[in-house]
Design an enzyme around this catalytic site. Structure first.
Site, PDB file in Angstrom:
ATOM      1  N   ASP A   8      -4.669 -19.316 -40.478  1.00 35.99           N
ATOM      2  CA  ASP A   8      -3.529 -20.156 -40.806  1.00 35.99           C
ATOM      3  C   ASP A   8      -2.295 -19.254 -40.807  1.00 35.99           C
ATOM      4  OD1 ASP A   8      -2.080 -22.465 -41.856  1.00 35.99           O
ATOM      5  OD2 ASP A   8      -2.085 -21.381 -43.766  1.00 35.99           O
ATOM      6  N   ASP A  10       1.207 -20.105 -42.479  1.00 35.44           N
ATOM      7  CA  ASP A  10       2.092 -20.117 -43.639  1.00 35.44           C
ATOM      8  C   ASP A  10       1.352 -19.855 -44.937  1.00 35.44           C
ATOM      9  OD1 ASP A  10       4.452 -20.606 -42.200  1.00 35.44           O
ATOM     10  OD2 ASP A  10       3.854 -22.690 -41.950  1.00 35.44           O
ATOM     11  N   ASP A 184      -4.868 -20.609 -46.753  1.00 29.25           N
ATOM     12  CA  ASP A 184      -4.571 -20.813 -48.175  1.00 29.25           C
ATOM     13  C   ASP A 184      -4.766 -22.251 -48.626  1.00 29.25           C
ATOM     14  OD1 ASP A 184      -2.140 -21.511 -46.595  1.00 29.25           O
ATOM     15  OD2 ASP A 184      -1.346 -22.000 -48.583  1.00 29.25           O
TER      16      ASP A 184
END
Length: 243
Positions: A8, A10, A184
């Site tokens: 991922d 961000d 996250d």
């Protein structure tokens, strides 16, 4: 066979919130509107909620873009009656793309992976706008370490839909057992990995970790880049033994 690391973007490699705050202040003030920490936090909360609705298929991307700015105009001093929220959104995405901010240690992690993990392939798997992601990746130097980008705007499908990861597998032509997803977000990254039957690492876990691990079928958790590297290295080494 390669070891394929699906990152991922961000809050995993880039500090989305730092770029977001810079860009929001610039575009609101350029349109004669006020900006403050309170306005940013209101935008951030609204944006998170709308992305959750997008992941569930309840709204589309244009609805998300329009709604978040129409909402935040109501918090600003200044006349927003003639301001097109979609135009401001386009300016916001462009401004974000020019203001990438690395999370501390992100480049060092990728450098360690390149030198310490044989046959490593590093891919970005991100929900978001293509120009935003590509611009921030280039402006921070991440592009030197990445083998490919998979951005939901281009793919016409969002994580956690399993089709997102099926497209990745078809493109890189590697089996799913050679892939590990690092991110996250529980609802896009971890649920997406679970939906696609891929190994997962939840990075910087928050809240009730044990309950989240059970709910989303998470394989590993890492609270720092050092811990993350050790997990990825161990996974890659064990994968070698299985070949």
């Amino acid at each position: 066979m390669s070891k394929n690391f699906l990152f991922d973007l961000d809050q995993t490699l880039l500090d989305f919130h730092a770029s977001e705050k810079i860009a929001l202040g610039k575009v609101l003030q350029a349109n004669g509107l006020s900006f403050s920490d309170e306005i940013y936090h209101a935008f951030k909360t609204c944006n998170k909620s709308l992305w959750g609705e997008l992941e569930k298929g309840r709204i589309n991307r244009n609805e998300l873009f329009e709604q978040r700015f129409r909402y935040i105009f109501g918090f600003c001093d200044g006349d927003s009656s003639d301001i097109d929220p979609l135009r401001v959104n386009s300016d916001f995405i462009r401004t974000m793309s020019e203001n990438g901010v690395l999370l501390e240690g992100a480049l060092e992690l990728l450098e360690r992976m390149r030198s310490g993990i044989e046959d490593a392939r590093i891919y970005i798997v991100s929900n978001g706008a293509t120009i935003n992601a590509k611009g921030r990746i280039a402006s921070t130097g991440l592009d030197r370490y990445i083998d490919g980008l998979f951005i939901s705007e281009d793919m016409k499908v969002n994580k956690p839909d399993p089709e997102f990861f099926e497209i990745v597998l078809r493109t890189i032509r590697e089996p799913r057992e050679s892939c590990i997803v690092i991110g996250d977000s529980l609802t896009s990254d971890m649920e997406g990995a679970n939906n696609a039957s891929m190994t997962s690492v939840w990075f910087m876990p928050e809240g009730d970790t044990e309950a989240a691990v059970r709910t989303y079928g998470i394989d590993y958790c890492a609270s720092s880049y050092d811990e993350l590297y050790q997990i990825l290295k161990t996974w890659a080494d064990s994968f070698d033994h299985m070949e």
